[in-house]
Scaffold this active site. Sequence first.
Site, PDB file in Angstrom:
ATOM      1  N   LYS A  56      10.444 -50.212  23.463  1.00 52.78           N
ATOM      2  CA  LYS A  56       9.397 -49.339  23.984  1.00 52.78           C
ATOM      3  C   LYS A  56       8.177 -49.421  23.070  1.00 52.78           C
ATOM      4  O   LYS A  56       8.292 -49.680  21.870  1.00 52.78           O
ATOM      5  CB  LYS A  56       9.895 -47.892  24.064  1.00 52.78           C
ATOM      6  CG  LYS A  56      11.097 -47.696  24.989  1.00 52.78           C
ATOM      7  CD  LYS A  56      10.724 -47.906  26.446  1.00 52.78           C
ATOM      8  CE  LYS A  56      11.902 -47.631  27.373  1.00 52.78           C
ATOM      9  NZ  LYS A  56      12.907 -48.707  27.374  1.00 52.78           N
ATOM     10  N   ASP A  57       7.002 -49.173  23.657  1.00 53.73           N
ATOM     11  CA  ASP A  57       5.753 -49.265  22.908  1.00 53.73           C
ATOM     12  C   ASP A  57       5.761 -48.351  21.689  1.00 53.73           C
ATOM     13  O   ASP A  57       6.269 -47.226  21.737  1.00 53.73           O
ATOM     14  CB  ASP A  57       4.580 -48.876  23.805  1.00 53.73           C
ATOM     15  CG  ASP A  57       4.276 -49.929  24.842  1.00 53.73           C
ATOM     16  OD1 ASP A  57       3.363 -50.731  24.610  1.00 53.73           O
ATOM     17  OD2 ASP A  57       4.962 -49.950  25.877  1.00 53.73           O
ATOM     18  N   LYS A  58       5.151 -48.845  20.611  1.00 54.39           N
ATOM     19  CA  LYS A  58       4.992 -48.030  19.410  1.00 54.39           C
ATOM     20  C   LYS A  58       3.866 -47.019  19.577  1.00 54.39           C
ATOM     21  O   LYS A  58       4.023 -45.839  19.247  1.00 54.39           O
ATOM     22  CB  LYS A  58       4.711 -48.929  18.203  1.00 54.39           C
ATOM     23  CG  LYS A  58       4.417 -48.168  16.917  1.00 54.39           C
ATOM     24  CD  LYS A  58       4.170 -49.117  15.753  1.00 54.39           C
ATOM     25  CE  LYS A  58       3.856 -48.349  14.474  1.00 54.39           C
ATOM     26  NZ  LYS A  58       3.635 -49.264  13.320  1.00 54.39           N
TER      27      LYS A  58
END
Length: 445
Positions: free
Chosen positions: A95-97
């Site tokens: 998942k995106d940071k």
Amino acid sequence: MPDPLPNEARAQHAFPPCYVPARYITSDVPGIGGRLKERPEDFLVDEVPLYPPSGSGEHIYLTVQKRLLSTYDMVSIIASHFGVRRKDIGYAGLKDKHAITRQTLSIYAPGRKIEDFKTFAHPSLDIQGATYHNNKLRPGHLRGNRFSIRIRGVEPTQVVHASRVLKQLSASGVPNRVGEQRFGLLENNHAIGAALLRADWQGVCDELLGPCPSFPDINPEAREHYAAGRYSEALQSMPIRARVESVVLNALSKNFSAKGAVNVMDDTLMGFYLSAFQSAVFNAVLDHRIEEGTLGALLPGDVAVKHENFAAFSVDDQTAADPSTARRLSSFEISPSGPMWGSSMKRAADERDRLECEALARAGLTPDDLDAARGRPQGLIDGKRRPLRVPLIDPDCEGGVDEHGPYVRLMFELPRGSFATVVAREIMKPANPKIAGPSDEPGES
């Protein structure tokens, strides 16, 4: 160790990641411009599970929410708190940071319950629920992701154009392009993957550590030290967040050969670079299909995939001409696929295979090269077919203003493995090619 490759020679080996489309499939709709990820709260991701946990078993299933935290850092934090090895932690997808994301993690903890552990507290990570299941959660064990994305720096009235794009994408499908996050801050993860497949250890080191003409301001001091053979100084100058670079530089500073230094990386890291290579070739094939106008068609020689289970089947003249094929395409039961090249990937036939091999050749490799790499640890990519398009599920949009200014908000779901930034890019059509921000994968430095 041989001298690092000069910048001019490196440039000759470069091939583009193709994360910016050669042509938008919604090119008749004006782009709205704007900016993504100004704040983590502007990019929300909710994982859609593939199955519910059983409620019993040796694996604790946690529902977690993270903010400004990479998947890898999250796993380290959870492993440390629960006193388990990193490999005992399972997750369905990265998942995106630079976002707020909610997903499920599994922890192998036989004979223990969640109440046996001390209370968890972390400023960037919250545990929102816990249950149990029999099996470890593994990559791909999700149905998809639901997104809520605010585009900033736009007038709310631009939502009219966003709505038109979403309507078109609902009808045509979203080009299943692999987004810029996969290719790293220097946009060369795919080139590192290609060098791994060629067993070009010096090339791997040069791409990873050497000066980058396209991004000369990223860690220039450390990269110049590397180019001059001063590996200890390069290690000291490299920022701590550049984990992969630091591991390889540490090995070089201890007089490891280029091959020895590269092989300090674990299989997971190797896999990311190889996946980036596969993705760049896939994106090139996707660009050709869009230019050809056949993104939603099946042609003789194609390999089609079923969206329900990703099963692949060959398309002959009879299948392509069958009226039921058009109906199945229209309902997104099936779609044409592109290559994620590997030694055991199902090949297309005739003209379709020739075009896919040409894309591979532009990346500097042949199918025989992939077969030869199969016996090496760095070559263990089986390959697969990836749908060239995916359905856009339950899309919606709105324009508004909040305390941070005006925005256009996008809401939609995508199947697993697909990139929300591809949808945002069709709507924004930005002048700046890179819209997704730093990556959550190797190469972020």
